[in-house]
Design a protein around this motif. Structure first.
Motif, mmCIF file in Angstrom:
data_model
loop_
_atom_site.group_PDB
_atom_site.id
_atom_site.type_symbol
_atom_site.label_atom_id
_atom_site.label_comp_id
_atom_site.label_asym_id
_atom_site.label_seq_id
_atom_site.Cartn_x
_atom_site.Cartn_y
_atom_site.Cartn_z
ATOM 1 N N ARG A 74 25.860 30.982 -9.435
ATOM 2 C CA ARG A 74 26.340 30.806 -8.061
ATOM 3 C C ARG A 74 25.152 30.633 -7.103
ATOM 4 O O ARG A 74 25.163 29.768 -6.234
ATOM 5 C CB ARG A 74 27.217 31.989 -7.662
ATOM 6 C CG ARG A 74 27.868 31.885 -6.312
ATOM 7 C CD ARG A 74 28.869 33.020 -6.010
ATOM 8 N NE ARG A 74 28.710 34.262 -6.749
ATOM 9 C CZ ARG A 74 29.393 34.603 -7.857
ATOM 10 N NH1 ARG A 74 30.264 33.775 -8.371
ATOM 11 N NH2 ARG A 74 29.189 35.771 -8.447
ATOM 12 N N HIS A 75 24.120 31.442 -7.286
ATOM 13 C CA HIS A 75 22.954 31.368 -6.414
ATOM 14 C C HIS A 75 22.273 29.998 -6.513
ATOM 15 O O HIS A 75 21.946 29.382 -5.482
ATOM 16 C CB HIS A 75 21.962 32.483 -6.760
ATOM 17 C CG HIS A 75 20.747 32.513 -5.916
ATOM 18 N ND1 HIS A 75 20.777 32.683 -4.543
ATOM 19 C CD2 HIS A 75 19.436 32.362 -6.238
ATOM 20 C CE1 HIS A 75 19.547 32.650 -4.062
ATOM 21 N NE2 HIS A 75 18.723 32.451 -5.077
ATOM 22 N N ARG A 77 23.577 27.145 -7.499
ATOM 23 C CA ARG A 77 24.458 26.106 -6.934
ATOM 24 C C ARG A 77 24.505 26.187 -5.406
ATOM 25 O O ARG A 77 24.554 25.159 -4.728
ATOM 26 C CB ARG A 77 25.842 26.202 -7.548
ATOM 27 C CG ARG A 77 25.747 25.943 -9.049
ATOM 28 C CD ARG A 77 26.996 25.565 -9.732
ATOM 29 N NE ARG A 77 26.844 25.578 -11.165
ATOM 30 C CZ ARG A 77 26.165 24.688 -11.886
ATOM 31 N NH1 ARG A 77 25.550 23.711 -11.292
ATOM 32 N NH2 ARG A 77 26.101 24.776 -13.206
ATOM 33 N N GLU A 78 24.462 27.403 -4.858
ATOM 34 C CA GLU A 78 24.421 27.545 -3.403
ATOM 35 C C GLU A 78 23.135 26.965 -2.824
ATOM 36 O O GLU A 78 23.158 26.314 -1.778
ATOM 37 C CB GLU A 78 24.569 29.010 -3.000
ATOM 38 C CG GLU A 78 25.977 29.533 -3.143
ATOM 39 C CD GLU A 78 26.102 31.038 -2.929
ATOM 40 O OE1 GLU A 78 25.073 31.721 -2.713
ATOM 41 O OE2 GLU A 78 27.243 31.534 -3.001
ATOM 42 N N GLU A 80 21.417 24.527 -4.081
ATOM 43 C CA GLU A 80 21.553 23.067 -4.170
ATOM 44 C C GLU A 80 22.517 22.527 -3.113
ATOM 45 O O GLU A 80 22.253 21.485 -2.500
ATOM 46 C CB GLU A 80 21.998 22.681 -5.581
ATOM 47 C CG GLU A 80 20.923 22.961 -6.618
ATOM 48 C CD GLU A 80 21.382 22.884 -8.051
ATOM 49 O OE1 GLU A 80 20.508 22.779 -8.926
ATOM 50 O OE2 GLU A 80 22.611 22.928 -8.321
ATOM 51 N N GLU A 81 23.593 23.249 -2.858
ATOM 52 C CA GLU A 81 24.541 22.829 -1.826
ATOM 53 C C GLU A 81 23.916 22.921 -0.437
ATOM 54 O O GLU A 81 24.108 22.032 0.393
ATOM 55 C CB GLU A 81 25.811 23.674 -1.893
ATOM 56 C CG GLU A 81 26.666 23.371 -3.103
ATOM 57 C CD GLU A 81 27.799 24.376 -3.297
ATOM 58 O OE1 GLU A 81 28.048 25.205 -2.406
ATOM 59 O OE2 GLU A 81 28.433 24.323 -4.368
ATOM 60 N N ARG A 82 23.173 24.003 -0.198
ATOM 61 C CA ARG A 82 22.498 24.151 1.087
ATOM 62 C C ARG A 82 21.472 23.043 1.285
ATOM 63 O O ARG A 82 21.293 22.539 2.389
ATOM 64 C CB ARG A 82 21.850 25.525 1.198
ATOM 65 C CG ARG A 82 22.875 26.648 1.399
ATOM 66 C CD ARG A 82 22.264 28.031 1.363
ATOM 67 N NE ARG A 82 21.081 28.166 2.198
ATOM 68 C CZ ARG A 82 20.092 29.031 1.964
ATOM 69 N NH1 ARG A 82 20.141 29.844 0.921
ATOM 70 N NH2 ARG A 82 19.058 29.099 2.773
ATOM 71 N N ALA A 84 21.693 20.026 0.119
ATOM 72 C CA ALA A 84 22.432 18.807 0.437
ATOM 73 C C ALA A 84 22.822 18.750 1.912
ATOM 74 O O ALA A 84 22.933 17.664 2.493
ATOM 75 C CB ALA A 84 23.674 18.700 -0.440
ATOM 76 N N ASP A 85 23.004 19.913 2.520
ATOM 77 C CA ASP A 85 23.409 19.984 3.927
ATOM 78 C C ASP A 85 22.253 20.300 4.861
ATOM 79 O O ASP A 85 22.471 20.512 6.056
ATOM 80 C CB ASP A 85 24.494 21.059 4.099
ATOM 81 C CG ASP A 85 25.779 20.704 3.366
ATOM 82 O OD1 ASP A 85 26.051 19.502 3.184
ATOM 83 O OD2 ASP A 85 26.494 21.643 2.971
ATOM 84 N N ALA A 92 15.374 20.949 2.875
ATOM 85 C CA ALA A 92 15.984 20.539 1.609
ATOM 86 C C ALA A 92 15.001 20.726 0.460
ATOM 87 O O ALA A 92 15.363 21.255 -0.595
ATOM 88 C CB ALA A 92 16.447 19.084 1.685
#
Length: 113
Positions: A74-75, A77-78, A80-82, A84-85, A92
């Motif tokens: 989860r960490h 992936r979070e 990586e998602e952060r 992306a945003d 980034a």
């Protein structure tokens, strides 16, 4: 990650071969199994490929090493998602660097750890 004990409840890594890894994925992270099998069929099951097994095993070893620890997965992936945003390239890059470090450490985990 290689010297730190694994969190309680995290299954150990299997023997480092595709058969043992697939069995561990099926048992402990079945949500990855369809992708694993699709990747195997596309990359390994084709006669035109000569020796992609090391790359295949390296990729899926890391995926399982992360997925078997839901908090770590989860960490990453979070992060990586952060990324992306992220508002800036520097933000980034910093987030992706952290995620890449965790992925590299996961790749180093040995069987039984």
């Amino acid at each position: 990650m290689t010297s730190a004990p694994k969190p309680s409840g995290v299954p150990p890594m299997p023997e480092r071969n595709t058969k043992a890894l697939r069995a561990a994925i099926a048992q402990h992270t079945p949500q990855l199994l369809a992708d694993y099998d699709r990747h195997w069929d596309a990359a390994i099951g084709q006669p035109r490929y000569t020796a992609p097994v090391p790359a295949f095993l390296a990729r899926w070893w890391t995926e399982f090493a992360l997925a078997r620890d839901p908090d770590l997965d989860r960490h990453v992936r979070e992060l990586e998602e952060r990324a992306a945003d992220a508002a800036t390239n520097d933000q980034a890059l910093q987030l992706l660097t952290q995620a890449a470090h965790l992925r590299r450490e996961a790749a180093k985990v040995e069987p039984g750890q």
